[in-house]
Enzyme design. Structure first.
Site, short mmCIF file in Angstrom:
data_model
loop_
_atom_site.label_atom_id
_atom_site.label_comp_id
_atom_site.label_asym_id
_atom_site.label_seq_id
_atom_site.Cartn_x
_atom_site.Cartn_y
_atom_site.Cartn_z
N LEU A 1 2.05 35.46 -11.30
CA LEU A 1 1.39 35.65 -12.60
C LEU A 1 2.38 35.93 -13.73
CD1 LEU A 1 -1.77 37.70 -11.59
CD2 LEU A 1 -1.64 35.29 -12.20
N CYS B 1 4.32 43.84 -9.74
CA CYS B 1 2.94 43.60 -10.21
C CYS B 1 1.97 43.41 -9.05
CB CYS B 1 2.91 42.39 -11.14
SG CYS B 1 3.77 42.65 -12.71
N HIS B 2 2.33 42.51 -8.12
CA HIS B 2 1.40 42.21 -7.01
C HIS B 2 2.11 42.11 -5.66
CE1 HIS B 2 -0.56 40.67 -10.71
NE2 HIS B 2 -1.60 41.28 -10.18
N GLY B 3 3.36 42.55 -5.62
CA GLY B 3 4.02 42.69 -4.32
C GLY B 3 4.61 41.44 -3.72
N PRO C 1 1.80 37.20 -2.76
CA PRO C 1 0.92 36.15 -3.28
C PRO C 1 1.61 35.02 -4.04
CG PRO C 1 0.83 38.06 -4.71
CD PRO C 1 1.68 38.45 -3.53
#
Length: 215
Positions: A162, A180-182, A195
């Site tokens: 992202l 942010c999201h690993g 992700p």
């Protein structure tokens, strides 16, 4: 002789009252003055209308010319704004002195508003990057496909998930970690966990002696 006089008198009979009235009316009519219609007012109105119409046409034409001139000016301004200035062209490329980057360290430079990671890799890191099994990669790429010189890894510092900026020298694979999201990237910038669908992007660059020019 008497007969002739009698005939003449018979021919010139006195006129009746009705006949005299008709003749009198005819004479009066002939003496009456007929007025010629006066078209001055009509002509004046027509002239005024023509003048008004001509003025309207003139104004429409003038506005058309002004609109055309304005449109031309707008187009020229738009085109000139699209022309790259020297400052914009300078920002299209960034030059970095590689001699200033210690072995085993990262630097981050800005190129076209984006962060660029430059890693001066150690021999151990190069060996580690080349020993990875391609079948274990989500986005398979050899290290040789991602570098021009094995000791220099140059890539955009933007997570492919992202768009966050990963942290260097972090994560489970010793490369970069996106908080942010690993997402975890290895020492070649390849996605190994999390992700993010793709490896970190490699920008266009070229070496010039001890310098690298990105862009």
């Amino acid at each position: 002789m008497l007969g002739i006089r009698s005939s003449v008198k018979t021919c010139f009979k006195p006129m009746s009252l009705t006949s005299k009235r008709l003749i009198s009316q005819s004479l009066l009519a002939s003496k009456s003055t007929y007025r010629t219609p006066n078209f001055d007012d009509v002509l004046k109105e027509n002239n005024d209308a023509d003048k008004g119409r001509s003025y309207a046409y003139f104004m429409v034409g003038a506005m058309g010319l002004l609109s055309s001139a304005g449109a031309k000016s707008t187009v020229e301004t738009f085109i000139s704004s699209m022309t790259a200035t020297a400052d914009v062209l300078a920002m299209a490329k960034v030059e970095v002195n590689l001699a200033a980057i210690p072995l085993g360290k990262n630097v981050v430079v800005k190129w076209q508003g984006k962060p660029v990671f430059i890693r001066h890799r150690t021999p151990h890191e190069i060996q580690e990057a080349n020993s990875v099994d391609m079948s274990a990669l989500k986005d398979p790429q050899t290290d040789a496909d991602r570098v021009k010189d094995p000791q220099w890894l140059i890539m955009l510092g933007i997570c492919t998930h992202l768009g966050c900026v990963p942290i260097g020298e972090a994560g489970d694979f010793g490369g970069w970690f996106c908080p942010c999201h690993g997402s975890h990237y290895d020492i070649s910038g390849r996605i190994r966990k999390g992700p993010a669908p793709l490896n970190l992007e490699i920008p266009a660059y070229e070496f010039d002696g001890d310098k690298v020019i990105v862009g």
